[in-house]
Design a protein around this motif. Sequence first.
Motif, PDB file in Angstrom:
ATOM      1  N   THR A 102      40.740  78.725  17.306  1.00  0.00           N
ATOM      2  CA  THR A 102      40.939  77.877  16.138  1.00  0.00           C
ATOM      3  C   THR A 102      39.671  77.092  15.858  1.00  0.00           C
ATOM      4  N   ALA A 103      39.604  76.546  14.646  1.00  0.00           N
ATOM      5  CA  ALA A 103      38.428  75.799  14.232  1.00  0.00           C
ATOM      6  C   ALA A 103      38.695  74.307  14.308  1.00  0.00           C
ATOM      7  N   GLY A 104      37.746  73.577  14.853  1.00  0.00           N
ATOM      8  CA  GLY A 104      37.846  72.130  14.928  1.00  0.00           C
ATOM      9  C   GLY A 104      37.199  71.483  13.711  1.00  0.00           C
ATOM     10  N   ILE A 105      38.013  70.806  12.912  1.00  0.00           N
ATOM     11  CA  ILE A 105      37.533  70.092  11.733  1.00  0.00           C
ATOM     12  C   ILE A 105      37.787  68.604  11.948  1.00  0.00           C
ATOM     13  N   SER A 106      36.782  67.792  11.710  1.00  0.00           N
ATOM     14  CA  SER A 106      36.916  66.353  11.905  1.00  0.00           C
ATOM     15  C   SER A 106      38.118  65.821  11.132  1.00  0.00           C
ATOM     16  N   VAL A 107      38.824  64.880  11.729  1.00  0.00           N
ATOM     17  CA  VAL A 107      40.075  64.384  11.157  1.00  0.00           C
ATOM     18  C   VAL A 107      39.911  63.929   9.718  1.00  0.00           C
ATOM     19  N   ASP A 218      21.273  59.109  18.109  1.00  0.00           N
ATOM     20  CA  ASP A 218      20.203  60.024  17.727  1.00  0.00           C
ATOM     21  C   ASP A 218      20.851  61.191  16.990  1.00  0.00           C
ATOM     22  N   ALA A 219      20.739  61.180  15.666  1.00  0.00           N
ATOM     23  CA  ALA A 219      21.401  62.208  14.856  1.00  0.00           C
ATOM     24  C   ALA A 219      20.940  63.611  15.223  1.00  0.00           C
ATOM     25  N   ARG A 220      19.747  63.746  15.736  1.00  0.00           N
ATOM     26  CA  ARG A 220      19.223  65.075  16.077  1.00  0.00           C
ATOM     27  C   ARG A 220      20.067  65.772  17.129  1.00  0.00           C
ATOM     28  N   ARG A 221      20.864  65.014  17.887  1.00  0.00           N
ATOM     29  CA  ARG A 221      21.699  65.583  18.936  1.00  0.00           C
ATOM     30  C   ARG A 221      23.194  65.502  18.594  1.00  0.00           C
ATOM     31  N   CYS A 222      23.516  64.951  17.444  1.00  0.00           N
ATOM     32  CA  CYS A 222      24.918  64.693  17.090  1.00  0.00           C
ATOM     33  C   CYS A 222      25.547  65.916  16.436  1.00  0.00           C
ATOM     34  N   ILE A 223      26.714  66.324  16.912  1.00  0.00           N
ATOM     35  CA  ILE A 223      27.385  67.506  16.374  1.00  0.00           C
ATOM     36  C   ILE A 223      27.782  67.304  14.920  1.00  0.00           C
ATOM     37  N   SER A 224      28.166  66.093  14.556  1.00  0.00           N
ATOM     38  CA  SER A 224      28.495  65.847  13.150  1.00  0.00           C
ATOM     39  C   SER A 224      27.280  66.103  12.267  1.00  0.00           C
ATOM     40  N   TYR A 225      26.135  65.622  12.687  1.00  0.00           N
ATOM     41  CA  TYR A 225      24.919  65.886  11.923  1.00  0.00           C
ATOM     42  C   TYR A 225      24.590  67.383  11.924  1.00  0.00           C
ATOM     43  N   LEU A 226      24.636  68.001  13.090  1.00  0.00           N
ATOM     44  CA  LEU A 226      24.222  69.401  13.211  1.00  0.00           C
ATOM     45  C   LEU A 226      25.102  70.336  12.390  1.00  0.00           C
ATOM     46  N   ILE A 242      28.652  72.717  21.245  1.00  0.00           N
ATOM     47  CA  ILE A 242      29.407  72.588  20.004  1.00  0.00           C
ATOM     48  C   ILE A 242      30.812  73.164  20.142  1.00  0.00           C
ATOM     49  N   GLY A 243      30.967  74.159  20.991  1.00  0.00           N
ATOM     50  CA  GLY A 243      32.295  74.737  21.193  1.00  0.00           C
ATOM     51  C   GLY A 243      32.847  75.313  19.909  1.00  0.00           C
ATOM     52  N   ASN A 244      34.058  74.894  19.514  1.00  0.00           N
ATOM     53  CA  ASN A 244      34.648  75.402  18.277  1.00  0.00           C
ATOM     54  C   ASN A 244      34.702  74.327  17.196  1.00  0.00           C
ATOM     55  N   ARG A 245      33.828  73.343  17.289  1.00  0.00           N
ATOM     56  CA  ARG A 245      33.747  72.296  16.267  1.00  0.00           C
ATOM     57  C   ARG A 245      32.914  72.828  15.101  1.00  0.00           C
ATOM     58  N   ILE A 246      33.533  73.091  13.984  1.00  0.00           N
ATOM     59  CA  ILE A 246      32.810  73.706  12.867  1.00  0.00           C
ATOM     60  C   ILE A 246      32.475  72.719  11.758  1.00  0.00           C
ATOM     61  N   TYR A 247      33.077  71.532  11.787  1.00  0.00           N
ATOM     62  CA  TYR A 247      32.754  70.528  10.768  1.00  0.00           C
ATOM     63  C   TYR A 247      32.984  69.150  11.372  1.00  0.00           C
ATOM     64  N   GLY A 248      31.899  68.540  11.810  1.00  0.00           N
ATOM     65  CA  GLY A 248      32.000  67.221  12.411  1.00  0.00           C
ATOM     66  C   GLY A 248      32.464  67.260  13.848  1.00  0.00           C
ATOM     67  N   CYS A 249      32.608  66.075  14.423  1.00  0.00           N
ATOM     68  CA  CYS A 249      33.012  65.933  15.822  1.00  0.00           C
ATOM     69  C   CYS A 249      33.681  64.581  15.973  1.00  0.00           C
ATOM     70  N   ASP A 250      34.867  64.568  16.574  1.00  0.00           N
ATOM     71  CA  ASP A 250      35.632  63.331  16.736  1.00  0.00           C
ATOM     72  C   ASP A 250      35.695  62.845  18.180  1.00  0.00           C
ATOM     73  N   ASP A 251      34.946  63.459  19.065  1.00  0.00           N
ATOM     74  CA  ASP A 251      35.105  63.151  20.486  1.00  0.00           C
ATOM     75  C   ASP A 251      34.864  61.680  20.804  1.00  0.00           C
ATOM     76  N   CYS A 252      33.800  61.102  20.252  1.00  0.00           N
ATOM     77  CA  CYS A 252      33.517  59.692  20.562  1.00  0.00           C
ATOM     78  C   CYS A 252      34.553  58.773  19.926  1.00  0.00           C
ATOM     79  N   LEU A 253      35.021  59.106  18.740  1.00  0.00           N
ATOM     80  CA  LEU A 253      36.048  58.296  18.092  1.00  0.00           C
ATOM     81  C   LEU A 253      37.361  58.373  18.872  1.00  0.00           C
ATOM     82  N   ALA A 254      37.735  59.583  19.264  1.00  0.00           N
ATOM     83  CA  ALA A 254      39.013  59.787  19.948  1.00  0.00           C
ATOM     84  C   ALA A 254      39.036  59.121  21.317  1.00  0.00           C
ATOM     85  N   ALA A 255      37.871  58.912  21.914  1.00  0.00           N
ATOM     86  CA  ALA A 255      37.813  58.340  23.259  1.00  0.00           C
ATOM     87  C   ALA A 255      38.006  56.824  23.272  1.00  0.00           C
TER      88      ALA A 255
END
Length: 381
Positions: A102-107, A218-226, A242-255
Motif C-alpha cells: 500500500t501507499a503511505g500518504i500524509s494524513v 534539514d529539508a535535504r534529508r526530510c521525506i516530506s521534502y524529498l 522512504i519505504g512506502n511513503r509516496i507523499y509526505g511523512c507523518d512519523d515525527c508528528l505521529a510520535a
Amino acid sequence: MTSSVKNQSSTGKLISGLETKAAALGFDGVRIAPASSIPQAPERLRQFLEAGYHASMGWMAETEDRRADPAVLWPEVRSVIMLAMNYGPDVDPLAHLSDPQTAGISVYARNRDYHDVIKGRLKELASFLVSRAGGDVKVFVDTAPVMEKPLAAAAGLGWQGKHTNLVSRELGSWFFLGSIFTTLDLPASGAERDHCGSCRSCLDACPTHAFPAPYQLDARRCISYLTIEHAGPIPQEFRKAIGNRIYGCDDCLAACPWNKFARLANEAKLIARDDLQAPRLADLAKLDDQTFRKRFSGSPIKRIGRNRFLRNVLIAIGNSGRRNMLSEVRPHLDDEDPTVRGAAVWALRQLADADLFEQEKLTRSRGEQDVTVLEEWSPHP
C-alpha cells in the motif's frame, strides 16, 4: 491606515464574536498576536538559509525579508489573527508501514486540498471582522511568505516542537494554520510556552535523521521534502528509508505524546477522501498523466505532477520486496520522463534477480541518453 477598536467593552464583544464565528466556520482555535511579536524570526531564518536547510526551495531565500517580518510583507499590518483547523486522524496514521503493497500518504493530504477548504473560510471570517470593526485585512494560507508557525506560537495556539511543527495541548500535532492580517490594533492572546521538556520522540522517529538538532530541520534529508518539493532523482542514501511513503511523512508528528490529548477531526469539515486512505501501489503505478489528474483532482497531490508522483510510487514498489510487482515496474523502464525511468531501474534492481536485471540492462540501456538514468543502470556499491 492603522485602525483601533473604540473601547474595552466593544473589544471584548468583537473578540467573542470572532471566536464564535470562527468555531461556526470549523476552526478549532483562534488567537491574536501583534505583528511585531516575532523579532527573533529574521535571524533564525537567516541561519536556516545559510545552513542550506531549505534545499532547493529557492523561493524561501527570494522572499526572506517579507517572510521574516509581517510588516515588510504588509507595512500597514498591526495584528495577526492566527487560526487552527484540526485534522486529527481517526485511524493509525502509520498503518501503511505494515503493508508494503500500500501507499503511505500524509494524513493532511488524504482530504480535499486544505488551501481550498481554509482560504474561503478565512475570507468569510475576515469579512465578518471588517463588518464589525472596520480596518483592512489580508488572508494567507501556507503559500504566501508568512512564518505561520512562529506567529501561531506567539499568538498562543501552541508551541514549536522539536520537530519544528506546532504542537498544541488540545490538538497535538495535527492541525492546519491560517492567518488574517489586519490594520486593527487587537489585544494579544499571549504566547504559549514550550512543553516538550526532555522528550525527543519526534527526533528519534525520523527515518532519515533530518533533525541535526532539536528545533532544527534539514529539508535535504526530510521525506516530506524529498517526495513533494524535490525534483529529479531522489538521492540513493534515502531511498530505502522512504519505504512506502509516496507523499509526505507523518512519523515525527505521529510520535508526539501530546497527540493523546488531541480530538479527532470532523471528516465532513475537511471532506475526507476514502480513496486516499490506503491505495494500492500496483494501481497507482498504472496512472498516466490524464488518469493522474483525474484521480487527484481537488487534492494537494495533484500539484507535484504525474512524473514526480510515479517516481515516488516506483521507489515504494522497489522497497516492497514483492517480486510479483515487477509487472508494474517494467513498463516504466521506457517512460518518456527520465526521472520515472531512473526510478523504475532502481525498483527493478531491488526486485529482480541478477540475470533478469542484466537482461533488461542489455536491452534498454544501449539507447539511453540521459546521464541520470545511465547512472541507475551502472553498478552500485
